[in-house]
Design a protein around this motif. Structure first.
Motif, PDB file in Angstrom:
ATOM      1  N   PHE A 116       0.847  -1.184   0.000  1.00  0.00           N
ATOM      2  CA  PHE A 116       0.000   0.000   0.000  1.00  0.00           C
ATOM      3  C   PHE A 116       0.887   1.239   0.000  1.00  0.00           C
ATOM      4  O   PHE A 116       1.864   1.313   0.748  1.00  0.00           O
ATOM      5  CB  PHE A 116      -0.919   0.010   1.222  1.00  0.00           C
ATOM      6  CG  PHE A 116      -1.787   1.245   1.313  1.00  0.00           C
ATOM      7  CD1 PHE A 116      -2.893   1.378   0.489  1.00  0.00           C
ATOM      8  CD2 PHE A 116      -1.491   2.263   2.207  1.00  0.00           C
ATOM      9  CE1 PHE A 116      -3.694   2.514   0.559  1.00  0.00           C
ATOM     10  CE2 PHE A 116      -2.282   3.391   2.291  1.00  0.00           C
ATOM     11  CZ  PHE A 116      -3.398   3.515   1.467  1.00  0.00           C
ATOM     12  N   ASP A 117       0.548   2.215  -0.836  1.00  0.00           N
ATOM     13  CA  ASP A 117       1.289   3.462  -0.914  1.00  0.00           C
ATOM     14  C   ASP A 117       0.698   4.461   0.079  1.00  0.00           C
ATOM     15  O   ASP A 117      -0.388   5.004  -0.149  1.00  0.00           O
ATOM     16  CB  ASP A 117       1.222   4.004  -2.346  1.00  0.00           C
ATOM     17  CG  ASP A 117       1.943   5.333  -2.511  1.00  0.00           C
ATOM     18  OD1 ASP A 117       2.582   5.804  -1.546  1.00  0.00           O
ATOM     19  OD2 ASP A 117       1.864   5.904  -3.618  1.00  0.00           O
ATOM     20  N   PHE A 118       1.401   4.712   1.188  1.00  0.00           N
ATOM     21  CA  PHE A 118       0.912   5.642   2.202  1.00  0.00           C
ATOM     22  C   PHE A 118       0.911   7.086   1.705  1.00  0.00           C
ATOM     23  O   PHE A 118       0.335   7.952   2.363  1.00  0.00           O
ATOM     24  CB  PHE A 118       1.745   5.517   3.476  1.00  0.00           C
ATOM     25  CG  PHE A 118       1.353   4.357   4.341  1.00  0.00           C
ATOM     26  CD1 PHE A 118       0.470   4.524   5.392  1.00  0.00           C
ATOM     27  CD2 PHE A 118       1.860   3.095   4.100  1.00  0.00           C
ATOM     28  CE1 PHE A 118       0.095   3.459   6.194  1.00  0.00           C
ATOM     29  CE2 PHE A 118       1.502   2.019   4.893  1.00  0.00           C
ATOM     30  CZ  PHE A 118       0.615   2.195   5.948  1.00  0.00           C
ATOM     31  N   GLY A 119       1.548   7.357   0.565  1.00  0.00           N
ATOM     32  CA  GLY A 119       1.479   8.690  -0.011  1.00  0.00           C
ATOM     33  C   GLY A 119       0.083   9.056  -0.474  1.00  0.00           C
ATOM     34  O   GLY A 119      -0.218  10.240  -0.680  1.00  0.00           O
ATOM     35  N   THR A 120      -0.793   8.073  -0.654  1.00  0.00           N
ATOM     36  CA  THR A 120      -2.170   8.324  -1.088  1.00  0.00           C
ATOM     37  C   THR A 120      -3.137   8.450   0.081  1.00  0.00           C
ATOM     38  O   THR A 120      -4.341   8.648  -0.137  1.00  0.00           O
ATOM     39  CB  THR A 120      -2.657   7.194  -2.006  1.00  0.00           C
ATOM     40  OG1 THR A 120      -2.694   5.956  -1.258  1.00  0.00           O
ATOM     41  CG2 THR A 120      -1.737   7.028  -3.204  1.00  0.00           C
ATOM     42  N   LEU A 121      -2.647   8.346   1.316  1.00  0.00           N
ATOM     43  CA  LEU A 121      -3.515   8.382   2.496  1.00  0.00           C
ATOM     44  C   LEU A 121      -3.168   9.595   3.341  1.00  0.00           C
ATOM     45  O   LEU A 121      -2.092   9.664   3.939  1.00  0.00           O
ATOM     46  CB  LEU A 121      -3.353   7.096   3.311  1.00  0.00           C
ATOM     47  CG  LEU A 121      -4.199   6.982   4.574  1.00  0.00           C
ATOM     48  CD1 LEU A 121      -5.692   7.025   4.246  1.00  0.00           C
ATOM     49  CD2 LEU A 121      -3.865   5.689   5.332  1.00  0.00           C
ATOM     50  N   LEU A 122      -4.068  10.570   3.398  1.00  0.00           N
ATOM     51  CA  LEU A 122      -3.874  11.788   4.184  1.00  0.00           C
ATOM     52  C   LEU A 122      -4.663  11.698   5.485  1.00  0.00           C
ATOM     53  O   LEU A 122      -5.661  10.984   5.585  1.00  0.00           O
ATOM     54  CB  LEU A 122      -4.315  13.014   3.386  1.00  0.00           C
ATOM     55  CG  LEU A 122      -3.697  13.166   1.984  1.00  0.00           C
ATOM     56  CD1 LEU A 122      -4.167  14.465   1.339  1.00  0.00           C
ATOM     57  CD2 LEU A 122      -2.178  13.100   2.044  1.00  0.00           C
ATOM     58  N   THR A 123      -4.242  12.454   6.486  1.00  0.00           N
ATOM     59  CA  THR A 123      -4.851  12.370   7.816  1.00  0.00           C
ATOM     60  C   THR A 123      -6.156  13.157   7.925  1.00  0.00           C
ATOM     61  O   THR A 123      -6.835  13.067   8.949  1.00  0.00           O
ATOM     62  CB  THR A 123      -3.891  12.906   8.890  1.00  0.00           C
ATOM     63  OG1 THR A 123      -3.633  14.295   8.632  1.00  0.00           O
ATOM     64  CG2 THR A 123      -2.581  12.143   8.886  1.00  0.00           C
TER      65      THR A 123
END
Length: 603
Positions: A116-123
């Motif tokens: 999973f690319d955490f760059g696509t998940l914002l807080t």
């Protein structure tokens, strides 16, 4: 980097004296330990929970700034906000981290490693993050070798909106709204982020921007007599500029759709959840001269439950079936499926908590995989407890590794077994928390790209063995109601067992320290919060041959927030206060000194 150990150890030795009489807070609930809700202080595994207040105190859309506060976590990123971001737990590969969003597994099954690319998940609309460190495939199946990250999005009553602007012409806006009436609760959220960014490659000056649209929703309805239904969903469309060593004008567009819906039944004796989930990812790459794409989808049906045999003993069980497929511009459609079942006995009496179980996965491509796991904790008095766990993990070969141009249909699953033991006081969301943990993980049959395979054309093989050993320290102290202190230190030695060299991008030492002060006095500045944080990371190597060194670094930041009215709050921060020049991936830039400011409204 010996100073890292000295700084962190001295903090932990002095911290308990600051507030030794403070009461414990044992109300934090987690689901990632045994797959069913339990108090985090009853688990023998290393589990951390980050709530909404802490996420907001850190500020900003970058989820890695939150995750790096936790021990055992290191980050690699190919540039700025939105660039590909990997999260490694205790030295494992980033693709060996299982990620859940509102209960749906969100791995990109079309990517080579299936991570999973955490760059696509914002807080922006995240309410809670749960992190389990250590192998736990007995509950979660494939991918849970390094650990599990479970994200829960907002579920609220009323309206909450925020916006901020700052460095690199970056704007982030988010809003969430929800209501409940009778047995019905509905929450919707959405967000937008846009940044000019900076060049990912250190050798280039062209800016690589990022923007994302995101929307989600959660619904729950209490039918009555212990029966309820739920539905959760998320959509995100991200676009980021890419730099490669051979080209710097690529753009990647990623569309993610995920969701989970089902039925829950709760009674004094039996809890059951039946659900269907889906995760669909489309990745497209474009340049002025070339374009290609990949598509991957994972669907699952699962049944999970807890049967209370007697007050102190319960049977935790589950079964699921999943279907996965992928295709791409250069790859024909390929598919696999997997059926699984697991059972654990969960015992809790007085201060003793034990859980142990077994899992069987049957994969359509490689056959069966058995995994075992056990953990326990024992309260020794004064808020202290001893804990330990043994966990096994496996990761099925990805469809890309099996069927792409470099694929190998004879691949076996990656396997691991991990051990840990520790002592802990309270939990990290209470007034006084301390934890010390030692761990070891052995991995085998790791899948790697072998350039000598297929007559020199290259291909995937089970060629690697690895070992990760180390220890973690974490402390959280509130010496007064106005002051909050936090520190975490990790020592991780992750090595290739065939060469005895360090695994790439695995620093041995990492320290996070944070302090916040909230003005307790009445007046116009009542509630003003001032804080600072420091992240120190030691040297590492960028390559498997250990010839390219990544220098260690220290990054500091400051932040502030002020409630102007009961519904309006102003906030701001400065990241990388000293303008440290560092890299987490060789030849790729990281953000310099950056200032941001914003406002939040609640109604």
């Amino acid at each position: 980097m010996k100073c890292l150990s000295i700084v962190s150890v001295s903090f932990f030795l002095t911290a308990p004296a600051l507030a030794a009489a403070a009461p414990d807070d044992a109300t934090q609930i987690t689901v990632i330990g045994i797959g069913q809700a339990e108090r985090v202080d009853q688990s023998g595994q290393s589990i951390a929970i980050v709530g909404l207040d802490e996420i907001r105190s850190v500020q900003g859309p970058d989820i890695t700034r939150v995750l790096q506060r936790l021990p055992g976590v290191t980050i690699t990123r190919n540039g700025g906000l939105g660039a590909f971001t990997g999260v490694r737990l205790r030295g494992a590969e980033s693709e060996q981290t299982l990620v859940l969003i509102d209960g749906a597994r969100v791995a990109d099954v079309s990517s080579p490693g299936g991570g999973f690319d955490f760059g696509t998940l914002l807080t922006s609309n995240i309410e809670k993050i749960e992190l389990l460190r250590g192998s736990n495939s007995v509950v979660w199946g494939s991918d849970a070798i390094g650990g599990v990250v479970a994200v829960t999005t907002r579920q609220l009553e009323g309206i909450d909106a925020s916006a901020e602007y700052g460095a690199y012409n970056t704007f982030t806006g988010a809003a969430a709204a929800g209501f409940s009436s009778g047995g019905l609760s509905i929450a919707l959220n959405g967000g937008y982020a846009d940044s000019d960014g900076f060049s990912q490659l250190a050798s280039d000056t062209e800016k690589d921007g990022f923007n994302q649209w995101q929307a989600g929703g959660r619904l729950a309805y209490d039918v009555g007599s212990g029966l309820s239904v739920f539905a959760d969903g998320r959509f995100a469309r991200s676009k980021v500029g890419l730099d490669f060593s051979f080209a710097n004008d690529y753009v990647q567009t990623t569309r993610q759709v995920s969701g989970r819906t089902g039925v829950k039944y709760v009674s004094e004796v039996l809890d059951l959840t039946a659900a269907y989930s889906i995760a669909d990812t489309h990745r497209g790459y474009e340049s002025p001269f070339f374009a290609y794409e990949y598509n991957g989808e994972d669907q699952r049906v699962d049944l999970d439950g807890r049967w209370r045999l007697i007050p102190a003993l319960a049977l935790v069980f589950g079964a699921n079936h999943q279907w996965s497929h992928y295709d791409g511009t250069f790859d024909t459609r390929q598919a696999d499926n997997q059926s699984s079942g697991h059972a654990l006995l969960d015992y809790s009496e007085g201060g003793l908590n034990l859980a142990a179980g077994v899992r069987l996965d049957h994969h359509s491509r490689f056959g069966d995989a058995w995994t075992f796991g056990a953990n326990g904790s024992y309260a020794i008095g004064g808020g202290w407890r001893l804990r330990g766990s043994y966990g096994e993990g496996f990761k099925a070969p990805t469809l890309y590794q099996l069927f792409s141009f470099a694929g190998n249909v004879a691949l076996r699953p990656e396997r691991s077994h991990s051990y840990e033991a520790g002592i802990e006081h309270g939990d990290r969301n209470g007034p006084l928390h301390f934890a010390a943990t030692v761990f070891r993980r052995e991995s085998r049959d790791l899948i790697d790209y072998d350039v000598s395979a297929n007559g020199g054309f290259g291909g995937y093989n089970n060629v690697a063995r690895a070992r990760a050993t180390g220890f973690e320290l974490e402390g959280d102290v509130h010496p007064t109601r106005a002051i909050a202190l936090h520190a975490a230190y990790s020592y991780v030695r992750a090595e290739n067992r065939l060469t005895d060299r360090d695994l790439a991008r695995r620093p041995h030492h990492a320290v996070s320290v944070a302090a916040d002060w909230t003005n307790p006095l009445h007046g116009p500045l009542n509630g003003l919060t001032l804080g600072a944080d420091v992240r120190l990371v030691s040297d590492s190597f960028d390559d498997v041959a250990n010839t390219v060194r990544l220098d260690g670094y220290a990054v500091a930041g400051i932040h502030a927030s002020l409630p102007v009215t009961k519904t309006i709050e102003l906030f701001g921060r400065v990241e990388n206060l000293t303008d440290e020049k560092y890299q987490t991936v060789a030849a790729f830039n990281t953000p310099g000194r950056s200032a941001y400011g914003g406002m939040r409204a609640r109604f």
